[in-house]
Design a protein around this motif. Structure first.
Motif, PDB file in Angstrom:
ATOM      1  N   LEU A 137       0.911  -1.572  -0.027  1.00 46.16           N
ATOM      2  CA  LEU A 137      -0.083  -0.226   0.456  1.00 46.16           C
ATOM      3  C   LEU A 137       1.233   0.974  -0.137  1.00 46.16           C
ATOM      4  N   ASN A 138       0.324   2.142  -1.011  1.00 46.97           N
ATOM      5  CA  ASN A 138       0.776   3.501  -0.723  1.00 46.97           C
ATOM      6  C   ASN A 138      -0.149   4.367  -0.532  1.00 46.97           C
ATOM      7  N   SER A 139       0.159   4.873   1.106  1.00 49.70           N
ATOM      8  CA  SER A 139      -0.679   5.854   1.008  1.00 49.70           C
ATOM      9  C   SER A 139       0.366   7.513   0.964  1.00 49.70           C
ATOM     10  N   SER A 140      -1.143   7.965   0.695  1.00 54.14           N
ATOM     11  CA  SER A 140      -0.431   9.535   0.628  1.00 54.14           C
ATOM     12  C   SER A 140      -1.414  10.563   1.923  1.00 54.14           C
ATOM     13  N   ALA A 141      -0.038  11.420   2.427  1.00 56.38           N
ATOM     14  CA  ALA A 141      -0.851  12.166   3.070  1.00 56.38           C
ATOM     15  C   ALA A 141       0.286  13.180   3.569  1.00 56.38           C
ATOM     16  N   LYS A 142      -0.530  14.848   3.376  1.00 58.07           N
ATOM     17  CA  LYS A 142      -0.420  16.014   3.301  1.00 58.07           C
ATOM     18  C   LYS A 142       1.487  16.245   2.171  1.00 58.07           C
ATOM     19  N   GLY A 143       1.533  14.982   1.116  1.00 59.20           N
ATOM     20  CA  GLY A 143       2.394  15.321   0.473  1.00 59.20           C
ATOM     21  C   GLY A 143       3.263  14.190   0.794  1.00 59.20           C
ATOM     22  N   VAL A 144       3.219  12.830   1.705  1.00 62.48           N
ATOM     23  CA  VAL A 144       4.326  12.054   1.939  1.00 62.48           C
ATOM     24  C   VAL A 144       3.391  11.109   1.672  1.00 62.48           C
ATOM     25  N   THR A 145       4.402  10.396   1.141  1.00 58.47           N
ATOM     26  CA  THR A 145       3.920   8.693   1.051  1.00 58.47           C
ATOM     27  C   THR A 145       4.545   8.123   1.486  1.00 58.47           C
ATOM     28  N   TYR A 146       3.605   7.262   2.300  1.00 52.58           N
ATOM     29  CA  TYR A 146       3.877   6.187   3.363  1.00 52.58           C
ATOM     30  C   TYR A 146       3.926   4.315   2.225  1.00 52.58           C
ATOM     31  N   LYS A 147       4.804   3.466   2.869  1.00 55.04           N
ATOM     32  CA  LYS A 147       4.648   2.576   1.586  1.00 55.04           C
ATOM     33  C   LYS A 147       4.623   1.408   3.013  1.00 55.04           C
ATOM     34  N   TRP A 148       4.128   0.317   2.457  1.00 56.61           N
ATOM     35  CA  TRP A 148       3.453  -0.210   3.251  1.00 56.61           C
ATOM     36  C   TRP A 148       3.266  -1.739   2.878  1.00 56.61           C
ATOM     37  N   ASN A 149       3.579  -2.781   3.964  1.00 57.32           N
ATOM     38  CA  ASN A 149       3.182  -4.214   3.962  1.00 57.32           C
ATOM     39  C   ASN A 149       1.528  -4.559   4.858  1.00 57.32           C
ATOM     40  N   CYS A 150       0.874  -5.790   3.669  1.00 55.66           N
ATOM     41  CA  CYS A 150       0.243  -5.597   4.512  1.00 55.66           C
ATOM     42  C   CYS A 150      -0.363  -7.427   3.992  1.00 55.66           C
ATOM     43  N   THR A 151      -0.980  -8.186   5.314  1.00 56.61           N
ATOM     44  CA  THR A 151      -1.465  -9.315   5.277  1.00 56.61           C
ATOM     45  C   THR A 151      -2.554  -9.175   6.152  1.00 56.61           C
ATOM     46  N   VAL A 152      -3.804  -9.541   5.181  1.00 58.40           N
ATOM     47  CA  VAL A 152      -4.884  -9.875   6.540  1.00 58.40           C
ATOM     48  C   VAL A 152      -5.538 -11.010   5.782  1.00 58.40           C
ATOM     49  N   VAL A 153      -6.134 -11.934   6.765  1.00 63.23           N
ATOM     50  CA  VAL A 153      -6.593 -12.542   7.037  1.00 63.23           C
ATOM     51  C   VAL A 153      -7.704 -12.757   7.281  1.00 63.23           C
ATOM     52  N   TYR A 154      -8.453 -13.467   6.505  1.00 62.58           N
ATOM     53  CA  TYR A 154     -10.329 -13.404   6.649  1.00 62.58           C
ATOM     54  C   TYR A 154     -10.575 -14.469   7.095  1.00 62.58           C
ATOM     55  N   ARG A 155     -11.744 -15.239   7.432  1.00 56.13           N
ATOM     56  CA  ARG A 155     -13.048 -15.795   7.092  1.00 56.13           C
ATOM     57  C   ARG A 155     -13.927 -16.158   7.887  1.00 56.13           C
ATOM     58  N   LEU A 156     -14.416 -17.181   6.916  1.00 52.88           N
ATOM     59  CA  LEU A 156     -16.277 -16.807   6.556  1.00 52.88           C
ATOM     60  C   LEU A 156     -17.086 -17.083   7.667  1.00 52.88           C
ATOM     61  N   GLU A 157     -17.718 -16.416   8.371  1.00 50.55           N
ATOM     62  CA  GLU A 157     -18.101 -16.801   9.880  1.00 50.55           C
ATOM     63  C   GLU A 157     -19.628 -16.757   9.694  1.00 50.55           C
ATOM     64  N   LYS A 158     -20.896 -17.095  10.613  1.00 52.10           N
ATOM     65  CA  LYS A 158     -22.310 -17.458   9.993  1.00 52.10           C
ATOM     66  C   LYS A 158     -22.837 -16.005   9.021  1.00 52.10           C
ATOM     67  N   GLU A 159     -23.577 -16.611   8.576  1.00 51.05           N
ATOM     68  CA  GLU A 159     -24.409 -15.595   7.719  1.00 51.05           C
ATOM     69  C   GLU A 159     -23.565 -14.806   6.813  1.00 51.05           C
ATOM     70  N   ASP A 160     -22.875 -16.335   6.044  1.00 48.90           N
ATOM     71  CA  ASP A 160     -21.131 -15.228   5.256  1.00 48.90           C
ATOM     72  C   ASP A 160     -20.994 -14.029   5.726  1.00 48.90           C
ATOM     73  N   GLN A 161     -20.287 -13.911   6.789  1.00 43.38           N
ATOM     74  CA  GLN A 161     -20.187 -12.908   6.758  1.00 43.38           C
ATOM     75  C   GLN A 161     -18.477 -12.993   6.990  1.00 43.38           C
ATOM     76  N   TRP A 162     -17.835 -12.263   6.422  1.00 45.21           N
ATOM     77  CA  TRP A 162     -16.127 -12.939   6.043  1.00 45.21           C
ATOM     78  C   TRP A 162     -15.922 -11.774   7.433  1.00 45.21           C
ATOM     79  N   ARG A 163     -15.472 -11.965   7.974  1.00 49.55           N
ATOM     80  CA  ARG A 163     -14.625 -11.492   9.132  1.00 49.55           C
ATOM     81  C   ARG A 163     -13.052 -11.487   8.792  1.00 49.55           C
ATOM     82  N   ILE A 164     -11.895 -10.374   9.547  1.00 55.44           N
ATOM     83  CA  ILE A 164     -10.351 -10.667   9.999  1.00 55.44           C
ATOM     84  C   ILE A 164      -9.994 -10.833  11.089  1.00 55.44           C
ATOM     85  N   ILE A 165      -9.758 -12.378  11.244  1.00 50.89           N
ATOM     86  CA  ILE A 165      -9.290 -12.830  12.253  1.00 50.89           C
ATOM     87  C   ILE A 165      -7.708 -12.235  12.355  1.00 50.89           C
ATOM     88  N   HIS A 166      -6.675 -11.837  11.315  1.00 54.32           N
ATOM     89  CA  HIS A 166      -4.819 -11.536  11.467  1.00 54.32           C
ATOM     90  C   HIS A 166      -5.355 -10.140  10.856  1.00 54.32           C
TER      91      HIS A 166
END
Lengths: 129, 129
Positions: free
Chosen positions: A91-120
């Motif tokens: 992710l490149n995220s810009s704020a006030k002219g500065v760009t921040y560079k991120w690594n991002c991991t998101v683990v989703y699990r399918l829960e009841k009522e077909d709702q995906w939720r983040i577990i990590h």
């Protein structure tokens, strides 16, 4: 749901939450965090465990984040069966002219009522500054 | 395999690979990486995708890592069904009198012949230095 559909669904969910986050609103993420979430970012001294700790962290940041723009680079979803999806992106995220560079991991699990939720969730800087 | 057994198994696998890593031997990890692994660490400019890129990275580090000691802090395994385990821990790693503090995420998937393999790994510093 096949892999292409899971991938599209997960990226849409993440993008919607991220866009709210960029406006200072953590509710997009809070609404989809699982009760047993584990969490890392560069500023936490130790892993945060559980929804209540995440709520404290995110409510403390409400109204304080304002990103002018972002680029979600090359998101990949690794689905395992029909109920687990590991989303990773840079992710490149810009704020006030500065760009921040991120690594991002998101683990989703399918829960009841077909709702995906983040577990990590793990955020880090591409390079220490 | 129940949750306690999955947790014990995963932590043993990770510990064995980490101990080899600390002696400069990346083979412990290379032997358990999945073909579709995705990978982040603080020094890669972008996510690395696939076993071949990991092999290049790790073989380039062979013999160059030497940790005197380590502490795997509070490992947690989140199992999803019988085939996915998300391991997270904080790691204090010591080398030449300096302690490095890490956040670590490792997503394991159960593959054929009951072999757990890493499909995602994310290393980051607890705080940028």
């Amino acid at each position: 749901m096949d892999l292409i559909n899971i991938s599209d669904t997960i990226i849409k969910i993440e993008t919607a939450a991220l866009e709210e986050w960029n406006k200072g609103n953590p509710s997009g993420y809070l609404d989809i965090l699982a009760s047993d979430i584990t969490y890392f970012d560069p500023f936490t001294k130790k892993r945060l465990d559980g929804f209540d700790k995440m709520k404290d962290l995110y409510e403390g940041l409400r109204g304080k984040i304002c990103a002018d723009g972002y680029e979600m680079i090359d998101p990949v979803v690794q689905a395992i069966g029909a109920a687990v999806a590991v989303l990773t992106y840079n992710l490149n995220s810009s704020a006030k002219g500065v760009t921040y560079k991120w690594n991002c991991t998101v683990v989703y699990r399918l829960e009841k009522e077909d709702q995906w939720r983040i577990i990590h969730n793990h955020w880090s800087f591409v390079e220490p500054t």
